[in-house]
Design a protein around this motif. Structure first.
Motif, PDB file in Angstrom:
ATOM      1  N   THR A  44      36.375  36.455  35.643  1.00 38.44           N
ATOM      2  CA  THR A  44      35.296  37.387  35.352  1.00 38.44           C
ATOM      3  C   THR A  44      34.467  37.620  36.606  1.00 38.44           C
ATOM      4  O   THR A  44      34.036  36.658  37.258  1.00 38.44           O
ATOM      5  CB  THR A  44      34.401  36.848  34.231  1.00 38.44           C
ATOM      6  N   VAL A  45      34.301  38.876  36.935  1.00 39.80           N
ATOM      7  CA  VAL A  45      33.442  39.238  38.061  1.00 39.80           C
ATOM      8  C   VAL A  45      32.028  39.312  37.516  1.00 39.80           C
ATOM      9  O   VAL A  45      31.662  40.264  36.827  1.00 39.80           O
ATOM     10  CB  VAL A  45      33.869  40.578  38.676  1.00 39.80           C
ATOM     11  N   ILE A  46      31.248  38.312  37.811  1.00 39.90           N
ATOM     12  CA  ILE A  46      29.932  38.188  37.200  1.00 39.90           C
ATOM     13  C   ILE A  46      28.934  39.134  37.844  1.00 39.90           C
ATOM     14  O   ILE A  46      28.134  39.779  37.165  1.00 39.90           O
ATOM     15  CB  ILE A  46      29.434  36.737  37.301  1.00 39.90           C
ATOM     16  N   SER A  47      28.981  39.235  39.142  1.00 40.79           N
ATOM     17  CA  SER A  47      28.019  40.096  39.818  1.00 40.79           C
ATOM     18  C   SER A  47      28.547  40.482  41.181  1.00 40.79           C
ATOM     19  O   SER A  47      29.452  39.850  41.720  1.00 40.79           O
ATOM     20  CB  SER A  47      26.666  39.392  39.965  1.00 40.79           C
ATOM     21  N   TYR A  69      42.459  29.557  41.512  1.00 42.87           N
ATOM     22  CA  TYR A  69      41.297  30.290  41.968  1.00 42.87           C
ATOM     23  C   TYR A  69      41.548  31.795  41.894  1.00 42.87           C
ATOM     24  O   TYR A  69      42.646  32.258  42.174  1.00 42.87           O
ATOM     25  CB  TYR A  69      40.997  29.970  43.431  1.00 42.87           C
ATOM     26  N   CYS A  70      40.506  32.520  41.548  1.00 47.31           N
ATOM     27  CA  CYS A  70      40.540  33.956  41.793  1.00 47.31           C
ATOM     28  C   CYS A  70      39.621  34.227  42.983  1.00 47.31           C
ATOM     29  O   CYS A  70      38.665  33.475  43.227  1.00 47.31           O
ATOM     30  CB  CYS A  70      40.139  34.770  40.579  1.00 47.31           C
ATOM     31  N   LEU A  94      32.462  35.050  41.069  1.00 43.30           N
ATOM     32  CA  LEU A  94      33.684  35.054  40.280  1.00 43.30           C
ATOM     33  C   LEU A  94      33.759  33.768  39.467  1.00 43.30           C
ATOM     34  O   LEU A  94      33.397  32.696  39.965  1.00 43.30           O
ATOM     35  CB  LEU A  94      34.911  35.138  41.191  1.00 43.30           C
ATOM     36  N   GLN A  95      34.261  33.880  38.264  1.00 44.63           N
ATOM     37  CA  GLN A  95      34.398  32.695  37.429  1.00 44.63           C
ATOM     38  C   GLN A  95      35.730  32.720  36.704  1.00 44.63           C
ATOM     39  O   GLN A  95      36.009  33.648  35.939  1.00 44.63           O
ATOM     40  CB  GLN A  95      33.261  32.601  36.425  1.00 44.63           C
ATOM     41  N   GLU A  96      36.511  31.678  36.913  1.00 47.64           N
ATOM     42  CA  GLU A  96      37.796  31.547  36.247  1.00 47.64           C
ATOM     43  C   GLU A  96      37.626  30.828  34.916  1.00 47.64           C
ATOM     44  O   GLU A  96      36.769  29.954  34.772  1.00 47.64           O
ATOM     45  CB  GLU A  96      38.784  30.763  37.106  1.00 47.64           C
ATOM     46  N   SER A  97      38.465  31.179  33.965  1.00 50.25           N
ATOM     47  CA  SER A  97      38.449  30.492  32.675  1.00 50.25           C
ATOM     48  C   SER A  97      39.845  30.523  32.082  1.00 50.25           C
ATOM     49  O   SER A  97      40.663  31.399  32.390  1.00 50.25           O
ATOM     50  CB  SER A  97      37.443  31.136  31.725  1.00 50.25           C
ATOM     51  N   GLN A 131      37.081  42.024  34.321  1.00 51.68           N
ATOM     52  CA  GLN A 131      37.961  40.859  34.346  1.00 51.68           C
ATOM     53  C   GLN A 131      39.308  41.178  34.995  1.00 51.68           C
ATOM     54  O   GLN A 131      39.815  42.288  34.899  1.00 51.68           O
ATOM     55  CB  GLN A 131      38.200  40.333  32.927  1.00 51.68           C
ATOM     56  N   ILE A 132      39.837  40.147  35.631  1.00 54.39           N
ATOM     57  CA  ILE A 132      41.194  40.174  36.163  1.00 54.39           C
ATOM     58  C   ILE A 132      41.935  39.019  35.519  1.00 54.39           C
ATOM     59  O   ILE A 132      41.395  37.897  35.438  1.00 54.39           O
ATOM     60  CB  ILE A 132      41.217  40.012  37.697  1.00 54.39           C
TER      61      ILE A 132
END
Length: 121
Positions: A23-26, A96-97, A4-7, A79-80
């Motif tokens: 973003t759920v990367i993988s 954080y997500c 997961l990556q927050e932006s 994405q969330i």
């Protein structure tokens, strides 16, 4: 293992709306049978669960934040998103997500690295 990556903007002015994207990367997708939550951390409040969205799209919010918080998802983008309106200095912290296998509230087994948010004019 899910990544997961927050932006989002690192700096928001008081009274503005904070918008963050996870973003759920993988390893998973937002429509899988999990809960996707937003949790924030500040020196003053520690860890604070803000809310979550389930695979059905149902949302859950921490009551003190409910009137200002909106969580949604875009499955096509994996994405969330989190929106927090009328921010104040008390909303500053690391956001954080995270993903939970079992509950919209706790525990969360996979976390993003977090994104720092500062509230200042």
């Amino acid at each position: 293992q899910v990544q997961l990556q927050e932006s989002g903007p690192g700096l928001v002015k008081p009274s503005q709306t904070l918008s963050l994207t996870c973003t759920v990367i993988s390893g998973s997708t937002p429509t899988d049978r999990y809960y996707w939550g937003w949790i924030r951390q500040s020196p003053r409040k520690g860890l604070e669960w803000m809310g979550a969205i389930g695979n059905s799209g149902r949302t859950y919010y921490n009551p003190p934040l409910k009137s200002r918080t909106s969580i949604s998802r875009d499955a096509s983008k994996n994405q969330i998103t989190l929106q927090l309106t009328s921010v104040t200095a008390e909303d500053a912290g690391v956001y954080y997500c995270a993903r939970s296998l079992s509950s919209y509230y706790w525990p969360y087994d996979n976390w993003g690295q977090g994104t720092q948010v500062t509230v200042s004019s």
